[in-house]
Design a protein around this motif. Structure first.
Motif, PDB file in Angstrom:
ATOM      1  N   SER A  41       1.950  -9.142 -14.679  1.00 50.37           N
ATOM      2  CA  SER A  41       1.243  -9.390 -13.431  1.00 50.37           C
ATOM      3  C   SER A  41      -0.125  -8.719 -13.495  1.00 50.37           C
ATOM      4  O   SER A  41      -0.228  -7.545 -13.844  1.00 50.37           O
ATOM      5  CB  SER A  41       2.047  -8.816 -12.265  1.00 50.37           C
ATOM      6  N   ILE A  42      -1.180  -9.472 -13.170  1.00 46.50           N
ATOM      7  CA  ILE A  42      -2.537  -8.935 -13.197  1.00 46.50           C
ATOM      8  C   ILE A  42      -3.123  -9.097 -11.798  1.00 46.50           C
ATOM      9  O   ILE A  42      -3.288 -10.213 -11.311  1.00 46.50           O
ATOM     10  CB  ILE A  42      -3.411  -9.670 -14.232  1.00 46.50           C
ATOM     11  N   VAL A  43      -3.410  -7.965 -11.155  1.00 44.00           N
ATOM     12  CA  VAL A  43      -3.913  -7.972  -9.786  1.00 44.00           C
ATOM     13  C   VAL A  43      -5.004  -6.922  -9.664  1.00 44.00           C
ATOM     14  O   VAL A  43      -4.884  -5.822 -10.218  1.00 44.00           O
ATOM     15  CB  VAL A  43      -2.775  -7.648  -8.786  1.00 44.00           C
ATOM     16  N   ARG A  44      -6.074  -7.249  -8.939  1.00 46.60           N
ATOM     17  CA  ARG A  44      -7.144  -6.273  -8.716  1.00 46.60           C
ATOM     18  C   ARG A  44      -6.588  -5.087  -7.930  1.00 46.60           C
ATOM     19  O   ARG A  44      -5.785  -5.246  -7.025  1.00 46.60           O
ATOM     20  CB  ARG A  44      -8.286  -6.900  -7.925  1.00 46.60           C
ATOM     21  N   GLY A  45      -7.053  -3.896  -8.271  1.00 48.21           N
ATOM     22  CA  GLY A  45      -6.571  -2.669  -7.643  1.00 48.21           C
ATOM     23  C   GLY A  45      -6.732  -2.653  -6.143  1.00 48.21           C
ATOM     24  O   GLY A  45      -5.847  -2.201  -5.409  1.00 48.21           O
ATOM     25  N   GLU A  46      -7.851  -3.151  -5.622  1.00 48.12           N
ATOM     26  CA  GLU A  46      -8.060  -3.113  -4.169  1.00 48.12           C
ATOM     27  C   GLU A  46      -7.080  -4.014  -3.431  1.00 48.12           C
ATOM     28  O   GLU A  46      -6.767  -3.776  -2.274  1.00 48.12           O
ATOM     29  CB  GLU A  46      -9.510  -3.457  -3.794  1.00 48.12           C
ATOM     30  N   LEU A  47      -6.561  -5.040  -4.081  1.00 47.29           N
ATOM     31  CA  LEU A  47      -5.555  -5.893  -3.447  1.00 47.29           C
ATOM     32  C   LEU A  47      -4.237  -5.150  -3.290  1.00 47.29           C
ATOM     33  O   LEU A  47      -3.530  -5.329  -2.308  1.00 47.29           O
ATOM     34  CB  LEU A  47      -5.346  -7.176  -4.236  1.00 47.29           C
ATOM     35  N   ILE A  48      -3.901  -4.304  -4.244  1.00 43.99           N
ATOM     36  CA  ILE A  48      -2.684  -3.508  -4.162  1.00 43.99           C
ATOM     37  C   ILE A  48      -2.801  -2.522  -3.008  1.00 43.99           C
ATOM     38  O   ILE A  48      -1.899  -2.394  -2.198  1.00 43.99           O
ATOM     39  CB  ILE A  48      -2.415  -2.752  -5.487  1.00 43.99           C
ATOM     40  N   ARG A  49      -3.938  -1.833  -2.906  1.00 40.03           N
ATOM     41  CA  ARG A  49      -4.138  -0.880  -1.811  1.00 40.03           C
ATOM     42  C   ARG A  49      -4.091  -1.589  -0.463  1.00 40.03           C
ATOM     43  O   ARG A  49      -3.471  -1.112   0.470  1.00 40.03           O
ATOM     44  CB  ARG A  49      -5.454  -0.135  -1.989  1.00 40.03           C
ATOM     45  N   ASN A  50      -4.749  -2.750  -0.342  1.00 43.05           N
ATOM     46  CA  ASN A  50      -4.727  -3.507   0.907  1.00 43.05           C
ATOM     47  C   ASN A  50      -3.322  -3.995   1.224  1.00 43.05           C
ATOM     48  O   ASN A  50      -2.910  -4.001   2.373  1.00 43.05           O
ATOM     49  CB  ASN A  50      -5.674  -4.713   0.837  1.00 43.05           C
ATOM     50  N   THR A  51      -2.595  -4.408   0.206  1.00 48.43           N
ATOM     51  CA  THR A  51      -1.244  -4.911   0.405  1.00 48.43           C
ATOM     52  C   THR A  51      -0.340  -3.820   0.950  1.00 48.43           C
ATOM     53  O   THR A  51       0.421  -4.035   1.881  1.00 48.43           O
ATOM     54  CB  THR A  51      -0.670  -5.455  -0.916  1.00 48.43           C
ATOM     55  N   VAL A  52      -0.452  -2.633   0.402  1.00 48.50           N
ATOM     56  CA  VAL A  52       0.392  -1.527   0.864  1.00 48.50           C
ATOM     57  C   VAL A  52       0.062  -1.210   2.313  1.00 48.50           C
ATOM     58  O   VAL A  52       0.948  -1.057   3.144  1.00 48.50           O
ATOM     59  CB  VAL A  52       0.199  -0.282  -0.030  1.00 48.50           C
ATOM     60  N   SER A  53      -1.214  -1.174   2.666  1.00 43.35           N
ATOM     61  CA  SER A  53      -1.577  -0.829   4.033  1.00 43.35           C
ATOM     62  C   SER A  53      -1.211  -1.941   5.013  1.00 43.35           C
ATOM     63  O   SER A  53      -0.915  -1.683   6.165  1.00 43.35           O
ATOM     64  CB  SER A  53      -3.068  -0.513   4.126  1.00 43.35           C
ATOM     65  N   ASP A  54      -1.239  -3.182   4.576  1.00 48.86           N
ATOM     66  CA  ASP A  54      -0.907  -4.312   5.452  1.00 48.86           C
ATOM     67  C   ASP A  54       0.576  -4.668   5.415  1.00 48.86           C
ATOM     68  O   ASP A  54       1.023  -5.541   6.143  1.00 48.86           O
ATOM     69  CB  ASP A  54      -1.708  -5.560   5.041  1.00 48.86           C
ATOM     70  N   GLU A  55       1.354  -3.982   4.554  1.00 46.76           N
ATOM     71  CA  GLU A  55       2.774  -4.248   4.375  1.00 46.76           C
ATOM     72  C   GLU A  55       3.060  -5.704   4.036  1.00 46.76           C
ATOM     73  O   GLU A  55       4.003  -6.317   4.513  1.00 46.76           O
ATOM     74  CB  GLU A  55       3.563  -3.806   5.606  1.00 46.76           C
ATOM     75  N   LEU A  56       2.202  -6.285   3.202  1.00 48.84           N
ATOM     76  CA  LEU A  56       2.403  -7.639   2.692  1.00 48.84           C
ATOM     77  C   LEU A  56       2.520  -7.567   1.191  1.00 48.84           C
ATOM     78  O   LEU A  56       1.908  -6.727   0.546  1.00 48.84           O
ATOM     79  CB  LEU A  56       1.209  -8.535   3.045  1.00 48.84           C
ATOM     80  N   SER A  57       3.261  -8.481   0.616  1.00 46.73           N
ATOM     81  CA  SER A  57       3.311  -8.540  -0.834  1.00 46.73           C
ATOM     82  C   SER A  57       2.029  -9.199  -1.325  1.00 46.73           C
ATOM     83  O   SER A  57       1.349  -9.893  -0.580  1.00 46.73           O
ATOM     84  CB  SER A  57       4.529  -9.335  -1.312  1.00 46.73           C
ATOM     85  N   VAL A  58       1.704  -8.989  -2.586  1.00 54.96           N
ATOM     86  CA  VAL A  58       0.501  -9.569  -3.176  1.00 54.96           C
ATOM     87  C   VAL A  58       0.527 -11.085  -3.057  1.00 54.96           C
ATOM     88  O   VAL A  58      -0.483 -11.719  -2.798  1.00 54.96           O
ATOM     89  CB  VAL A  58       0.368  -9.134  -4.656  1.00 54.96           C
ATOM     90  N   GLU A  59       1.710 -11.693  -3.201  1.00 60.35           N
ATOM     91  CA  GLU A  59       1.825 -13.139  -3.144  1.00 60.35           C
ATOM     92  C   GLU A  59       1.494 -13.697  -1.764  1.00 60.35           C
ATOM     93  O   GLU A  59       1.174 -14.860  -1.615  1.00 60.35           O
ATOM     94  CB  GLU A  59       3.236 -13.580  -3.555  1.00 60.35           C
ATOM     95  N   ASP A  60       1.577 -12.870  -0.717  1.00 59.71           N
ATOM     96  CA  ASP A  60       1.316 -13.306   0.646  1.00 59.71           C
ATOM     97  C   ASP A  60      -0.172 -13.349   0.990  1.00 59.71           C
ATOM     98  O   ASP A  60      -0.549 -13.845   2.029  1.00 59.71           O
ATOM     99  CB  ASP A  60       1.992 -12.373   1.658  1.00 59.71           C
ATOM    100  N   LYS A  61      -1.009 -12.787   0.123  1.00 58.14           N
ATOM    101  CA  LYS A  61      -2.432 -12.694   0.422  1.00 58.14           C
ATOM    102  C   LYS A  61      -3.222 -13.657  -0.453  1.00 58.14           C
ATOM    103  O   LYS A  61      -2.919 -13.819  -1.620  1.00 58.14           O
ATOM    104  CB  LYS A  61      -2.933 -11.265   0.163  1.00 58.14           C
ATOM    105  N   PRO A  62      -4.270 -14.276   0.100  1.00 54.51           N
ATOM    106  CA  PRO A  62      -5.129 -15.096  -0.748  1.00 54.51           C
ATOM    107  C   PRO A  62      -5.882 -14.194  -1.723  1.00 54.51           C
ATOM    108  O   PRO A  62      -6.244 -13.078  -1.385  1.00 54.51           O
ATOM    109  CB  PRO A  62      -6.093 -15.753   0.246  1.00 54.51           C
TER     110      PRO A  62
END
Length: 74
Positions: A41-62
């Motif tokens: 899995s390759i994901v930008r670091g800021e998406l992981i931080r945003n995902t944790v704060s928004d309580e959404l999985s990476v797949e749920d975010k554009p």
């Protein structure tokens, strides 16, 4: 943390299956290409931080990514 200096077109290998290539350098931005197996899995670091704060999985975010990702098909 390992810190490396790379020039345009140069690569970094991670293990046997992952290759990171510097594709473009423009001002303070660097464009990289990542060649990795499908199971990585390759994901930008800021998406992981945003995902944790928004309580959404990476797949749920554009995802708008400015990188080239190529997966191996072994």
């Amino acid at each position: 943390m390992l810190v490396l200096t790379r020039k345009l077109g140069e690569q970094i290998r991670i293990g046997n299956d992952i290759i990171v290539t510097v594709l473009e350098v423009s001002g303070n931005k660097v464009r990289v290409g990542i060649d990795a197996p499908d199971n990585i899995s390759i994901v930008r670091g800021e998406l992981i931080r945003n995902t944790v704060s928004d309580e959404l999985s990476v797949e749920d975010k554009p995802i708008a990514i400015r990188m080239t990702v190529t997966h191996h098909h072994n």
